[in-house]
Design a protein around this motif. Structure first.
Motif, PDB file in Angstrom:
ATOM      1  N   VAL A 134      33.283  40.748  41.125  1.00 12.19           N
ATOM      2  CA  VAL A 134      32.997  39.436  41.704  1.00 12.19           C
ATOM      3  C   VAL A 134      34.162  38.510  41.359  1.00 12.19           C
ATOM      4  CG1 VAL A 134      31.468  37.425  41.637  1.00 12.19           C
ATOM      5  CG2 VAL A 134      30.494  39.732  41.549  1.00 12.19           C
ATOM      6  N   TYR A 167      31.301  32.169  43.845  1.00  7.80           N
ATOM      7  CA  TYR A 167      31.299  33.581  43.477  1.00  7.80           C
ATOM      8  C   TYR A 167      31.297  34.434  44.743  1.00  7.80           C
ATOM      9  CZ  TYR A 167      30.152  31.881  38.834  1.00  7.80           C
ATOM     10  OH  TYR A 167      30.182  31.236  37.623  1.00  7.80           O
ATOM     11  N   GLU A 168      32.230  35.397  44.805  1.00  3.92           N
ATOM     12  CA  GLU A 168      32.369  36.246  45.986  1.00  3.92           C
ATOM     13  C   GLU A 168      32.409  37.716  45.578  1.00  3.92           C
ATOM     14  OE1 GLU A 168      35.464  34.005  48.742  1.00  3.92           O
ATOM     15  OE2 GLU A 168      35.945  33.726  46.615  1.00  3.92           O
ATOM     16  N   TYR A 169      31.467  38.498  46.105  1.00  4.51           N
ATOM     17  CA  TYR A 169      31.539  39.947  45.937  1.00  4.51           C
ATOM     18  C   TYR A 169      32.808  40.456  46.624  1.00  4.51           C
ATOM     19  CZ  TYR A 169      26.672  40.651  44.316  1.00  4.51           C
ATOM     20  OH  TYR A 169      25.493  40.673  43.604  1.00  4.51           O
ATOM     21  N   ASP A 177      27.052  37.593  50.497  1.00  2.49           N
ATOM     22  CA  ASP A 177      28.130  38.016  49.602  1.00  2.49           C
ATOM     23  C   ASP A 177      28.829  36.865  48.894  1.00  2.49           C
ATOM     24  OD1 ASP A 177      29.445  36.924  51.753  1.00  2.49           O
ATOM     25  OD2 ASP A 177      30.648  38.699  52.204  1.00  2.49           O
TER      26      ASP A 177
END
Length: 368
Positions: A277, A337-339, A349
């Motif tokens: 992440v 927050y980014e997968y 996501d």
């Protein structure tokens, strides 16, 4: 000993009245923490209300970061005999439905910040691992904490401007912690002068539309783990929490500073596929400025402020060089927050939440 209304409930844990705790350690505390943000860099509001039974003090603070403004209202009173009374001057917290809904209020006052907010949990309240640290023979941390992400409803007023808070976009996280941690007036350091002074810390409740990742990393100067947690908690309470293994933290700092510009957090769930992440702080709040967390000699959590209620306001403008220079220490930022690489377990996501960090003192990852 003095009775209080709480003594009429079957909740006793020891042969003491409820106003007294089972340890005589002066640093015992019992605290609420909340944050509110708009999933953007528009506004972050952080609220804390704490009791310190062995110091006989209860205090509260709220800090709002909006644009360059850092605005604090804080209050302190003697604790008294009724620990169910959560009022501290204009502040109060009400538990509407245990572990699910709470109301937090700062009544109108002369310091330009007030609010009436209702919290509703988006995930079940989740118990974190115990936090226990012994430094130079002294137990300095021995606490427990529950964590929860959720949404807000109500209003915030800043310098006369009313901001309507609706749960579609105003998210946040909260915790309830209790136990032992440094509070109150400074003590003689004694042998604690031998400590390296390292506090290498990361705390990231990451809220996505249908789940949350709760992550903690604390290390000593050599990189040994003192505390860690990584778990995915679903809004659907019928789904079990997922343990995500040992989290690995890779921050990138602004040149010449320990200010994080972005970071990658890698999770390795047992028997599952590792994933990462990306975390990006987008609105920093310097928690040690005006709130009681810091080194200001006249206001610390649990510090006795005299027999009468005391309410104060403190404001800074980070465009001013002298005010910007005060902004150091623990940072509670709104985080995006980014997968990465399509690792999101659902279509959601990108999430938002608290990105709390501090890199104080020597650590194996620094060359300086």
């Amino acid at each position: 000993m003095t009775l209080s209304p709480l003594d009429d409930y079957p909740v006793h844990q020891a042969p003491e009245v409820m106003r007294h705790v089972t340890t005589s350690d002066r640093n015992f505390y019992d605290r609420y923490y909340f944050n509110l943000h708009g999933c953007s860099d528009e506004l972050m509001l952080i609220i804390g209300i704490g009791q310190y039974p062995n110091l006989g003090v209860m205090d509260a603070f709220a800090v709002a970061r909006r644009g360059p403004a850092h605005k604090v209202v804080r209050a302190s009173r003697e604790l008294g005999d009724d620990r169910m009374d959560t009022r501290v001057g204009p502040f109060r917290v009400e538990v509407l439905e245990g572990l699910k809904r709470l109301r937090v209020v700062l009544d109108d006052n002369e310091h330009g910040l007030s609010f009436d907010l209702t919290w509703e949990g988006a995930i079940p309240a989740t118990l974190e691992p115990p936090h226990y640290l012994r430094w130079q023979e002294r137990v300095v941390f021995d606490s427990r904490r529950l964590a929860q992400t959720g949404r807000w409803t109500g209003s915030v007023v800043i310098d006369g401007e009313r901001i309507e808070i609706t749960p579609d976009r105003w998210w946040g996280s909260r915790d309830r912690s209790w136990g032992i941690r440094p509070v109150g007036e400074p003590e003689p350091p004694g042998i604690q002068v031998k400590n390296t002074g390292t506090f290498y810390w990361l705390y990231t409740p990451m809220q996505f539309e249908d789940h949350t990742i709760l992550c903690i990393v604390q290390e000593d100067d050599k990189g040994r783990r003192l505390l860690e947690e990584s778990v995915r908690v679903w809004s659907d309470e019928t789904r079990e929490n997922e343990y995500l293994g040992r989290p690995e933290y890779h921050p990138i700092y602004v040149d010449g500073t320990r200010e994080v510009s972005t970071a990658t957090i890698v999770f390795s769930p047992p028997g599952g596929r590792p994933f990462a992440v990306r975390a990006t702080p987008i609105l920093p709040v310097h928690m040690m400025v005006g709130t009681g967390y810091g080194l200001e000699p006249d206001w610390k959590h649990g510090m006795y402020q005299g027999p009468d209620l005391k309410v104060q306001g403190v404001s800074y403008d980070t465009r001013k060089e002298e005010d910007a220079a005060r902004m150091w220490g623990m940072v509670d930022s709104v985080g995006r927050y980014e997968y990465l690489d399509g690792a999101a377990p659902t279509s959601h996501d990108t999430g938002y939440g608290l990105y709390e960090y501090w890199a104080l003192g020597p650590h194996h990852s620094f060359k300086d």
